[in-house]
Structure formats: C-alpha cells, structure tokens
Design a protein around this motif. Structure first.
Motif, PDB file in Angstrom:
ATOM      1  N   GLU A  46       0.825  -1.208   0.000  1.00  0.00           N
ATOM      2  CA  GLU A  46       0.000   0.000   0.000  1.00  0.00           C
ATOM      3  C   GLU A  46       0.856   1.253   0.000  1.00  0.00           C
ATOM      4  O   GLU A  46       0.525   2.240  -0.681  1.00  0.00           O
ATOM      5  N   LEU A  47       1.953   1.229   0.720  1.00  0.00           N
ATOM      6  CA  LEU A  47       2.846   2.388   0.730  1.00  0.00           C
ATOM      7  C   LEU A  47       3.429   2.659  -0.647  1.00  0.00           C
ATOM      8  O   LEU A  47       3.664   3.821  -1.022  1.00  0.00           O
ATOM      9  N   ARG A  48       3.657   1.616  -1.421  1.00  0.00           N
ATOM     10  CA  ARG A  48       4.229   1.806  -2.753  1.00  0.00           C
ATOM     11  C   ARG A  48       3.299   2.589  -3.672  1.00  0.00           C
ATOM     12  O   ARG A  48       3.743   3.171  -4.669  1.00  0.00           O
ATOM     13  N   ALA A  49       2.016   2.639  -3.328  1.00  0.00           N
ATOM     14  CA  ALA A  49       1.061   3.402  -4.135  1.00  0.00           C
ATOM     15  C   ALA A  49       1.372   4.895  -4.088  1.00  0.00           C
ATOM     16  O   ALA A  49       1.059   5.635  -5.035  1.00  0.00           O
ATOM     17  N   VAL A  50       1.972   5.350  -2.983  1.00  0.00           N
ATOM     18  CA  VAL A  50       2.252   6.782  -2.840  1.00  0.00           C
ATOM     19  C   VAL A  50       3.750   7.052  -2.701  1.00  0.00           C
ATOM     20  O   VAL A  50       4.163   8.140  -2.294  1.00  0.00           O
ATOM     21  N   ILE A  68       6.199  10.305  -4.754  1.00  0.00           N
ATOM     22  CA  ILE A  68       5.366  11.407  -5.283  1.00  0.00           C
ATOM     23  C   ILE A  68       5.534  12.681  -4.453  1.00  0.00           C
ATOM     24  O   ILE A  68       4.740  13.607  -4.553  1.00  0.00           O
ATOM     25  N   GLY A  69       6.590  12.713  -3.635  1.00  0.00           N
ATOM     26  CA  GLY A  69       6.919  13.933  -2.910  1.00  0.00           C
ATOM     27  C   GLY A  69       6.457  13.989  -1.473  1.00  0.00           C
ATOM     28  O   GLY A  69       6.710  14.985  -0.788  1.00  0.00           O
ATOM     29  N   LEU A  70       5.798  12.952  -0.997  1.00  0.00           N
ATOM     30  CA  LEU A  70       5.325  12.947   0.389  1.00  0.00           C
ATOM     31  C   LEU A  70       6.429  12.492   1.334  1.00  0.00           C
ATOM     32  O   LEU A  70       7.306  11.717   0.953  1.00  0.00           O
ATOM     33  N   ASP A 109       2.461   7.348   5.474  1.00  0.00           N
ATOM     34  CA  ASP A 109       1.795   6.490   6.452  1.00  0.00           C
ATOM     35  C   ASP A 109       0.390   7.009   6.760  1.00  0.00           C
ATOM     36  O   ASP A 109      -0.571   6.229   6.841  1.00  0.00           O
ATOM     37  N   LEU A 110       0.250   8.319   6.937  1.00  0.00           N
ATOM     38  CA  LEU A 110      -1.051   8.903   7.261  1.00  0.00           C
ATOM     39  C   LEU A 110      -2.035   8.763   6.105  1.00  0.00           C
ATOM     40  O   LEU A 110      -3.225   8.496   6.318  1.00  0.00           O
ATOM     41  N   VAL A 111      -1.559   8.940   4.885  1.00  0.00           N
ATOM     42  CA  VAL A 111      -2.441   8.800   3.716  1.00  0.00           C
ATOM     43  C   VAL A 111      -2.977   7.368   3.635  1.00  0.00           C
ATOM     44  O   VAL A 111      -4.181   7.153   3.456  1.00  0.00           O
ATOM     45  N   ILE A 112      -2.099   6.401   3.756  1.00  0.00           N
ATOM     46  CA  ILE A 112      -2.549   5.005   3.708  1.00  0.00           C
ATOM     47  C   ILE A 112      -3.498   4.721   4.865  1.00  0.00           C
ATOM     48  O   ILE A 112      -4.512   4.033   4.710  1.00  0.00           O
TER      49      ILE A 112
END
Length: 250
Positions: A141-145, A148-150, A156-159
């Motif tokens: 799931e982390l690889r999805a974001v 991209i600059g986060l 972690d918070l987005v996921i």
C-alpha cells in the motif's frame, strides 16, 4: 475485540511458523495450523466472532478442545492468525497508472476484504500483530504513494485514512446486508410498515430541507442508504483531497 490481546510471542510464532521448526517428540500432529485456521475462518464468516470459540473449532475438526490447545494457545492468538491469513487475500498487483489509480485500488481491495469477512470489523487494529501478510500489505500500500513527494509520515497517514475510510464504508455495507437477514424484512417491507407512522409525526414545515432531500434520496436509493454509492462518492472526494496534498509539494 482486540488483535494482539493474547500472547504476542505465541502469535508471532504461529504467524511466522517458528514453532514448527522446533523438534517435537511423540506422534505426528493430525492437523496443521492452516487446517485450524481454515475451519475458524469458515465459522467466523458464517456466524461472526461471537460464534467462534476453541470448543467450536475443535468440534468442527473432530477433536477435543484440550487437543486444540496443543496447536493454538487461545482464541486471542487464533484471531491474530485469522486476521493475517485473510489479509493475504488482498490483490497485490502492479496497477497501471499514477498514484491515484493505485490508491483507488488499495481502497477497493480493503473495502472488498471487509465486506467478504465482516468479522474483521469486530477486530480492533490498534495493536496489530505483524504477520507476513500484514507486513506485505503495508509495504504494498505504501508503494502506491512512494516517490510522489510525500514525507514518510505523510505516506503512512495517507494510507491510514484511505484504509480507515474503506473500513468504515464496508461497515455500512455489511450492516445494510445483515439487517434484512436479521429482521426477515426487505427495505421495501420495512418502509411500508414504518411510513404511515412517520407521516403522522414528521413535520415537513419544521424540517423543510430534510423533507426534500430525504424524499429524493429515498426515492433514488430505494432505501435509507446506498452503501456502494456512498463508497464511490466518498472515494472520489478522498482522492481529490490527496491530490491537493500532492499538489502542494510542487
């Protein structure tokens, strides 16, 4: 009910198969932990966690509860293993497209998982026992974001809020599906019985906005809620919010 409420050491041994590497004396065990987990998942899927007990699992396996304790120390550790096993059903494929397409896939897979196994909604994940599937899911799931600059914390918070959103939306879908089973009445039948009384007590002049919106929504959904439609609507808005965060990094 809490994941990780049992002995974390024993849960980790079961999840990672550590105890199976230790030499054992006596006759070969009749069952593997996977055999036990399959039976336990079937019970939980059909009847929920309240129906799941060591005695029930043992009975379905054709052994005594005391014998089952030789494989799994208690229901708490068994639930830890169950959660990790079903998490392994997440489809961890390489999704074509940008972060948005990948994050959408993450949300949909989490929603499907919870709808498929409603008992997951009864297990708190505040202290997850990190089995192989749970760690693989988190990394996927982390690889999805990733890239991209986060920051790591933002990733972690987005996921976290994407999976939390899917979890909550799944709860609504499960409750809507279960209410007909538990009451024996369809939404149409329930409203047919309920509407005459509501018409007597509801004051449309006092609650004009609720009167208009409620009537139109009810006619559109054919029910009080439409969980699938609500999930789709909310998912787009959620991803729009992530897009604002990503855009602020440029």
């Amino acid at each position: 009910m809490y994941g990780g409420s049992g002995d974390p050491k024993r849960s980790l041994e079961l999840l990672w198969g550590v105890q199976e590497e230790k030499p054992k004396r006596g006759p070969k065990p009749r069952f593997t932990v996977d055999d036990i987990v399959r039976v336990a998942i079937a019970i939980a899927d059909a009847e929920g966690l309240d129906a799941l007990s060591m005695r029930r699992v043992a009975g379905d396996l054709g052994i005594t509860a005391m014998s089952l304790y030789g494989y799994v120390p208690s229901k708490a550790e068994l639930i830890d293993v169950l959660v990790d096993r079903v998490v392994g059903e997440i489809e961890m494929v390489e999704v074509a497209g940008d972060w948005r397409a990948k994050l959408e896939h993450v949300a949909r897979e989490n929603w499907r998982l919870n709808v498929r196994h409603p008992w997951l909604l009864q297990v708190s994940s505040s202290r997850p026992v990190l089995g192989p599937n749970m760690i693989a899911k988190y990394d996927y799931e982390l690889r999805a974001v990733n890239g991209i600059g986060l920051t790591s914390i933002e990733m972690d918070l987005v996921i976290g809020f994407v999976t939390d959103y899917a979890h909550g939306a799944a709860r609504n879908a499960v409750e809507a599906a279960q209410v007909e089973q538990r009451t024996g009445a369809t939404d149409d039948q329930w409203w047919e019985e309920y509407s005459p009384l509501l018409e007597k007590v509801f004051d449309a002049e006092k609650y004009p906005v609720a009167a208009v919106v409620g009537a139109e929504a009810g006619a559109e959904y054919g029910a009080a809620v439409d969980p699938s439609r609500a999930f789709e609507f909310g998912l787009v808005r959620l991803l729009d919010g992530v897009a604002v965060l990503v855009g602020s990094k440029g």
